[in-house]
Design a protein around this motif. Structure first.
Motif, PDB file in Angstrom:
ATOM      1  N   UNK A   1     -15.984  60.927 -75.830  1.00  0.00           N
ATOM      2  CA  UNK A   1     -17.412  61.175 -75.618  1.00  0.00           C
ATOM      3  C   UNK A   1     -17.782  60.095 -74.124  1.00  0.00           C
ATOM      4  N   UNK A   2     -17.532  60.330 -73.118  1.00  0.00           N
ATOM      5  CA  UNK A   2     -17.729  60.304 -72.156  1.00  0.00           C
ATOM      6  C   UNK A   2     -16.559  60.294 -70.764  1.00  0.00           C
ATOM      7  N   UNK A   3     -16.645  61.195 -70.055  1.00  0.00           N
ATOM      8  CA  UNK A   3     -15.468  60.827 -69.098  1.00  0.00           C
ATOM      9  C   UNK A   3     -16.271  60.263 -68.009  1.00  0.00           C
ATOM     10  N   UNK A   4     -15.053  58.998 -67.717  1.00  0.00           N
ATOM     11  CA  UNK A   4     -14.705  58.283 -67.018  1.00  0.00           C
ATOM     12  C   UNK A   4     -14.931  58.005 -64.861  1.00  0.00           C
ATOM     13  N   UNK A   5     -15.810  57.582 -64.671  1.00  0.00           N
ATOM     14  CA  UNK A   5     -16.027  57.464 -62.646  1.00  0.00           C
ATOM     15  C   UNK A   5     -14.780  57.017 -62.877  1.00  0.00           C
TER      16      UNK A   5
ATOM     17  N   UNK B   1     -17.562  54.621 -59.724  1.00  0.00           N
ATOM     18  CA  UNK B   1     -18.174  53.615 -59.759  1.00  0.00           C
ATOM     19  C   UNK B   1     -16.919  53.030 -60.568  1.00  0.00           C
ATOM     20  N   UNK B   2     -15.783  53.150 -61.534  1.00  0.00           N
ATOM     21  CA  UNK B   2     -15.008  51.891 -61.079  1.00  0.00           C
ATOM     22  C   UNK B   2     -14.396  50.890 -60.042  1.00  0.00           C
TER      23      UNK B   2
ATOM     24  N   UNK C   1      -9.921  60.576 -66.871  1.00  0.00           N
ATOM     25  CA  UNK C   1      -9.914  59.672 -68.032  1.00  0.00           C
ATOM     26  C   UNK C   1     -11.241  60.117 -68.642  1.00  0.00           C
TER      27      UNK C   1
ATOM     28  N   UNK D   1      -9.763  54.320 -73.502  1.00  0.00           N
ATOM     29  CA  UNK D   1      -9.641  55.220 -72.575  1.00  0.00           C
ATOM     30  C   UNK D   1      -8.161  56.389 -72.266  1.00  0.00           C
TER      31      UNK D   1
ATOM     32  N   UNK E   1     -13.399  58.030 -72.804  1.00  0.00           N
ATOM     33  CA  UNK E   1     -13.230  57.444 -73.833  1.00  0.00           C
ATOM     34  C   UNK E   1     -12.915  58.451 -74.498  1.00  0.00           C
ATOM     35  N   UNK E   2     -11.788  57.813 -75.761  1.00  0.00           N
ATOM     36  CA  UNK E   2     -11.784  58.162 -77.003  1.00  0.00           C
ATOM     37  C   UNK E   2     -12.660  57.911 -77.748  1.00  0.00           C
TER      38      UNK E   2
END
Ligand code: SF4
Lengths: 364, 77
Positions: free
Chosen positions: B50-54, B57-58, B41, B6, B43-44
């Motif tokens: 490759x994705x935006x962290x939610x 949801x966290x 934030x 992240x 994920x690299x």
């Protein structure tokens, strides 16, 4: 990030371990299979197996993208390198054994092999060196394939081509279920692959195979919770698809990445080291991009190679049939310094991970 | 290889973004695979987000965990 610390809370970890013990079946042996090198690293590093009841076993399936590259495809890269083509590859790939030699051996013989951090770096090198024939050795699962797609679709300079060795995870999971004497009871599916492919492709596991399947994240607590969710399903005789890693994985996954992949690649059969050819488990560049396909451009296509050296048990370690410690060569003839099989070469290989985490024991 | 880390997006420049992997480690990553904004934030993996962290949801995941563990106090133990 303080967020990270919350996901590693030791008080919660002990609570979950207690819950796991209370929900786990008491007598039957339960085998939970994950399919991810990073999951194996976390499970080993944090001693997660030691928190579980004796009858609950966690096995590592073919989740190390470096370990499963067949020797024939390493041979293709070596062949190109020895012909004078520059090979750009990820660092872990350098020492993976081919049938005769590795890319590192080829480099020692004078071949131009360069380590890159990303596909982007390969493009940069190609742009900066227009006179250089460069091949990017594109390995990795669905997590990595989209980055290759990004660069191919942008039509990089013509002196760059791609040796595509990408593989797909769900077909490998299906293959695992066909191994008669493995008896898997549940899957923990790889979180990062799933950020791309979403939940959909895993639906067949509960529906067709009645296999509890949990997508898990990468903190120790994510994995403990996923184990708990799997055991709970088993004890209640359920088989459903559950997403523990909601902060990064959605039902449809990364739509942008999937669209790019389907414009760039088609799905074909592919060989996995020591496992043979698995149907619909590999990617190949679409005809529109054939000029970037290194196999076509240089006419190199090696069908067969020597995947497993005599004595090495990687073909059994890769499917979780045996533990690295059951290989007679483990930490004797085969060590991280002098690896024999691909599972000891890659930092995500089960043998390498076990060796690193057990080093204190071997030091005495 | 399949590791993704992240990082927070600090600056966006076309297809590239400057990100902070926490602890002051900065890097330039490609953001063509995601719809990310400054402050998100992501994920690299191997140089690509490759994705935006939610974040919502966290938070919910943490709450769900506490629920499973039957921890009544929602604060950190
Ligand atoms: S310990 Fe070495 S020789 Fe044995 S299976 Fe692992 S990689 Fe192969």
């Amino acid at each position: 990030m303080t967020e990270e610390r919350k996901f590693r809370d030791p008080v919660l970890a002990n609570r979950i371990a207690e819950k796991i013990r209370s929900v786990a079946p008491k007598n039957d042996t339960i085998k939970i299979c994950h399919v991810c090198g990073t999951h194996e690293w976390i499970i080993s590093h944090y001693g997660i197996r030691s928190l579980l009841p004796k009858n609950v076993e966690i096995i590592a399936g073919p989740g190390c993208p470096v370990c499963i590259v067949p020797a024939a495809e390493i041979d293709e890269a070596v062949n190109l390198a020895l012909k004078g083509v520059t090979i750009a590859c990820f660092g872990d790939v350098l020492r993976v054994p081919g049938s005769e030699i590795s890319l590192l051996d080829a480099k020692a013989r004078g071949a131009d092999v360069t380590v890159v951090y990303s596909a982007m770096d390969a493009v940069r090198i190609a742009k900066g060196n227009p006179g250089k024939d460069l091949v990017f050795f594109a390995i990795g699962f669905e997590t990595t394939a989209p980055s290759t797609a990004v660069e191919v679709i942008k039509k990089p300079p013509k002196n760059l081509s791609f040796l595509i060795s990408h593989r797909l995870i769900p077909p490998a999971m299906e293959f695992m279920l066909g191994i008669g004497d493995l008896h898997i009871d549940a899957f923990i599916a790889p979180g990062h692959v799933s950020t791309i492919i979403g939940l959909e492709p895993y639906e067949i596991f509960p529906k067709v195979y009645r296999m509890p399947t949990i997508i898990a994240g990468f903190e120790p607590l994510d994995i403990l919770i996923a184990i708990y969710m799997a055991l709970k399903q088993i004890s209640e005789h359920k088989a459903i698809l559950e997403n523990e890693y909601k902060r990064a994985v959605t039902w449809r996954g990364n739509i942008k990445a999937k669209a790019l992949m389907s414009r760039t690649f088609r799905v074909v059969n592919g060989a996995w080291r020591g496992l043979g050819r698995l149907p619909d488990s590999a990617l190949k560049l679409m005809d529109d991009f054939i000029e970037y396909d290194a196999r076509e451009k240089y006419g190199v296509k090696i069908e067969r190679g020597r995947d497993i050296l005599p004595g090495c048990q990687c073909h059994l370690v890769i499917i979780g049939k045996i533990k690295p410690t059951e290989c007679p060569l483990f930490m004797k003839a085969c060590t991280p310094q002098k690896p024999i099989g691909s599972c000891m070469v890659s930092s995500e290989g089960t043998c390498r991970i076990w060796a690193r985490n057990m080093l204190p024991y071997f030091a005495h | 290889m399949c590791l993704a880390v992240p990082a927070k997006i600090l600056e966006i420049n076309g297809d590239l973004a400057k990100v902070d992997f926490s602890g002051g480690v900065m890097r330039e990553v490609n953001i063509m695979l995601v719809d990310a904004r400054v402050g998100d934030y992501v994920l690299v993996h191997a140089g690509y987000a490759i994705q935006v962290l939610d974040e919502k949801e966290a938070e919910e995941t943490l709450m769900l965990w506490r629920e499973i563990m039957e921890i009544k106090d929602a604060g950190a133990p």
